[in-house]
Design an enzyme around this catalytic site. Structure first.
Site, PDB file in Angstrom:
ATOM      1  N   LYS A 137       0.833  -1.202   0.000  1.00 11.34           N
ATOM      2  CA  LYS A 137       0.000   0.000   0.000  1.00 11.34           C
ATOM      3  C   LYS A 137       0.868   1.252   0.000  1.00 11.34           C
ATOM      4  CE  LYS A 137      -4.005   0.385   2.330  1.00 11.34           C
ATOM      5  NZ  LYS A 137      -4.930   0.294   3.490  1.00 11.34           N
ATOM      6  N   LEU A 138       0.534   2.148  -0.908  1.00 16.10           N
ATOM      7  CA  LEU A 138       1.244   3.418  -1.039  1.00 16.10           C
ATOM      8  C   LEU A 138       0.227   4.547  -1.120  1.00 16.10           C
ATOM      9  CD1 LEU A 138       3.595   2.153  -3.860  1.00 16.10           C
ATOM     10  CD2 LEU A 138       4.459   2.982  -1.670  1.00 16.10           C
TER      11      LEU A 138
END
Length: 317
Positions: A126-127
């Protein structure tokens, strides 16, 4: 009678949004998502304190950052024992404006999972959907590291993520709803402004339509829900990630859930693609006050929770 949750699963991949993995089995989600706030919440519960304590004990002489990575992997590993699909593990929000360090952190997390015997096909990194985060995803995707783009509040962010080849995006519903409701104040009318007219629901519908119109393969996973109504209004979205309390409400409900989104029944199709070079991305994001404010706030909250987690770890040394 079929539950609302079972009906939803006919149209949409249901994902559990929690660090409290002991709750997973009863809802039978395909995937699971975590974030810094959810992990912080979980490790403060008696059921999960032993995971935190063991991780600190095993790596007492290492850096706090090193220990946090191992803690994230420990939670992800336990979650994967309970679901057939993928888990999302988030990169430190303090790297949201640092492309290179985000890439390095994504690679490190995948290496740790692989060392634990878990293939990268079961992990989503996740970014934050900043320009820098999206560029990091572009590099990681080419290395076979799949990314889940979070803190996404606008079509321009979604368009940029799709062009970068991100595996999946998490457009937020509830936080958009919160913003517009707060702006409206006493003028807000739930009967008029909620349901299909909910600004968060409309945002995800617009993004879904954009992706399907132009044939993007990036998966759309609605996130950040406040009510079951927001969820059922998006039945048919590729995936929806839902907190345990709302999963429980859906499981207890026999309300009829009709499919609302489908590639075959798109409405209000966009005529052209969004321009997304860096300058136009930054201008369009800046031009949308809600998206700008909510992205900044989301990064601050996740970063603050990362600091709280560090303090918990340091107190156990």
């Amino acid at each position: 009678m079929t539950t609302a949750l079972d009906q939803l699963k006919q149209y949409t991949t249901v994902v559990a949004d929690t660090g409290d993995f002991q709750q997973l089995a009863q809802y039978k989600p395909q995937d699971a998502t975590t974030n810094p706030s959810l992990i912080l919440k979980a490790v403060q519960k008696d059921a999960y304190k032993p995971i935190l304590e063991k991780t600190v004990r095993d790596h007492r002489n290492e850096s706090t950052d090193f220990i946090i990575d191992r803690l994230l992997i420990a939670f992800g590993t336990e979650i994967l024992k309970l679901i057939p699909g993928r888990v999302s593990t988030e990169v430190d929000a303090r790297l949201s404006f640092d492309t290179q360090r985000s890439i390095e952190k994504g690679r490190e997390l995948i290496k740790l999972y692989e060392a634990a015997g878990i293939g990268r096909e079961r992990i989503l990194i996740k970014l934050a959907s900043t320009w820098e985060g999206i560029r990091a995803a572009e590099v990681l995707q080419k290395e076979g590291i799949k990314c889940n783009m979070t803190l996404l509040f606008s079509l321009v962010q979604a368009a940029a993520c799709a062009e970068a080849g991100a595996q999946l995006i998490s457009p937020f519903v509830g936080r958009i709803y919160d913003w517009y409701k707060k702006q409206a104040g006493a003028e807000w009318n739930e009967a008029r402004d909620g349901g299909a007219n909910d600004p968060g629901v409309q945002s995800v519908r617009r993004i879904y339509t954009y992706y399907k119109t132009f044939g993007y393969k990036t998966e759309v996973m609605g996130a950040s829900f406040r009510t079951t109504s927001q969820i059922t209004e998006l039945a048919g979205c590729d995936l929806l990630t839902i907190s345990p309390d709302l999963l429980q409400k859906l499981q207890e409900s026999n309300e009829t859930v009709a499919r609302k989104l489908s590639p075959e029944t798109l409405q209000d199709k966009p005529a052209e693609r969004v321009a997304i070079d860096e300058a136009s991305f930054r201008f369009q994001l800046n031009d949308e006050a809600m998206a700008t404010e909510k992205l900044a706030e989301g990064i601050r909250v996740f970063a603050a929770d990362a600091v709280k987690l560090e303090k918990l770890i340091d107190a156990l040394r």
